[in-house]
Design an enzyme around this catalytic site. Structure first.
Site, PDB file in Angstrom:
ATOM      1  N   ALA A 187       0.804  -1.229   0.000  1.00 31.25           N
ATOM      2  CA  ALA A 187       0.000   0.000   0.000  1.00 31.25           C
ATOM      3  C   ALA A 187       0.835   1.277   0.000  1.00 31.25           C
ATOM      4  O   ALA A 187       0.288   2.382  -0.011  1.00 31.25           O
ATOM      5  CB  ALA A 187      -0.943  -0.005   1.206  1.00 31.25           C
ATOM      6  N   LYS A 188       2.155   1.161  -0.008  1.00 30.38           N
ATOM      7  CA  LYS A 188       3.008   2.355  -0.052  1.00 30.38           C
ATOM      8  C   LYS A 188       2.953   2.969  -1.455  1.00 30.38           C
ATOM      9  O   LYS A 188       2.572   2.299  -2.416  1.00 30.38           O
ATOM     10  CB  LYS A 188       4.461   1.983   0.280  1.00 30.38           C
ATOM     11  CG  LYS A 188       4.649   1.411   1.671  1.00 30.38           C
ATOM     12  CD  LYS A 188       4.440   2.439   2.760  1.00 30.38           C
ATOM     13  CE  LYS A 188       4.863   1.871   4.106  1.00 30.38           C
ATOM     14  NZ  LYS A 188       3.921   2.128   5.178  1.00 30.38           N
TER      15      LYS A 188
END
Length: 368
Positions: A187-188
């Site tokens: 999710a970065k």
């Protein structure tokens, strides 16, 4: 909106680059070179080029990146490391894991980053390093922090888990400090399809040491110069990142656009919106606003099909695992207030104008 909004839209991104990603994965599978394959070397070269750091060394996670950085700088039991209590636990957990003591300093109320003006009063003869966190994608005031570190002969490790591609004074935060770290958690802003991370430095000696530390401190096979760890990035993840890194400038620009649209749609109401320092740019890992009665607002947004998240609901000095440090409630008042009010809205490069407008309208409706 007819359908529920997706917070990170990881599937959208996969579909966009699916052909290339699948091909990259199959290339690795067909060679069966799963550990330290040539894709690793390729990725590290591209990361160096992208960040401007002389050395980029991939590793198994953002957490292991912090461990590698501190191990390379010989952080030992009894040492003190100054950092922020308003961050994900990995920042301070890794300090404690090495037997060193995390020493917290409160945050700046505008950027939520380490307040540089409060650092010096916490420095003692045991202080070895400062770990600023580039929270939500924006670097801390690296100029002030570096000046303090130089004056007191301290090392600087940047926890850039959320900020890959951000800048301070037109330099990427991967190319600042003694060592900078990042995370490629899915999710970065730049994410792989599992855990992954990297460390960056301009110092050849530190780079060589971290390369060795990530493979159990080996100088050559079965010859161990240091006590190290199994901290490698696997080849499949590197292959995926090689594809995604090609499009990352575009993704960053889209994130910036989404953030600007949010700011425009939400402006003028008594919401506290993100504030980016004029010397910095953000990678916009999160778009976080501050609201009163957050639980109620989150519940109402959920009913409207809008997911939200809280990064972070409880500062580290109040976590059970850090009770031994002896901090108490009200020690870091800014961190405590922010942690009670902060709320992250869906943030990814693929949010449509319609979605942004709908989310903004609902936030303003719930907030009043």
């Amino acid at each position: 909106m007819s359908s529920k909004i997706d917070f990170a839209k990881l599937q959208d991104q996969y579909q966009l680059y699916k052909t290339e990603i699948d091909e990259a994965i199959h290339t690795v599978l067909n060679k069966s070179n799963y550990i330290m394959g040539e894709e690793i070397t390729q990725l590290e070269g591209s990361l160096q080029e992208f960040t401007g750091a002389k050395y980029a060394i991939s590793c198994s996670s953002g957490t292991d990146a912090l461990l590698l950085a501190m191990m390379a700088l010989d952080i030992k039991p009894g040492d003190e490391v100054i950092t922020t209590p308003f961050t994900f636990i990995a920042t301070a957990e890794t300090i404690a894991f090495l037997g060193a003591t995390p020493v917290f300093v409160d945050i700046d109320e505008k950027t939520y980053n380490l307040d540089a003006s409060l650092i010096e009063e916490k420095i003692t003869s045991k202080t070895k390093a400062i770990i600023p966190v580039s929270i939500y994608g924006q670097p801390a005031d690296m100029q002030k922090i570096q000046d303090i570190a130089n004056k007191h002969n301290l090392k600087v490790i940047i926890d850039g888990a959320q900020s890959f591609g951000s800048t301070f004074n037109n330099i990427t935060d991967s190319a600042l400090g003694d060592i900078s770290t990042t995370s490629f958690f899915p999710a970065k802003p730049l994410g792989c399809f599992g855990d992954g991370g990297a460390v960056f430095t301009d110092n050849e000696e530190l780079a060589e040491k971290m390369k060795s530390l990530r493979v159990h401190g080996q100088s050559k096979r079965y010859h161990h110069k240091y006590i190290g760890m199994g901290g490698r990035l696997d080849t499949i993840q590197a292959a995926i990142l090689n594809v995604k890194l090609k499009y990352y400038e575009k993704d960053l620009a889209l994130r910036q656009e989404v953030a600007s649209k949010y700011t425009k749609s939400l402006a003028g109401k008594d919401l506290v919106l993100p504030c980016v320092d004029e010397k910095a740019t953000s990678a916009w890992a999160q778009y976080s606003v501050r609201v009163k009665n957050r639980d109620k607002v989150q519940e109402q947004l959920k009913e409207a099909g809008i997911p939200t998240a809280v990064h972070y609901p409880k500062p580290l000095h109040l976590q059970e695992c850090f009770e031994y440090l002896g901090y108490k409630k009200s020690d870091f008042s800014v961190s405590e207030i922010v942690s009670e009010e902060i709320m992250s809205l869906p943030m990814n490069p693929y949010l449509t104008d319609e979605e942004i407008e709908y989310i903004s309208d609902q936030v303003l409706r719930c907030h009043h």
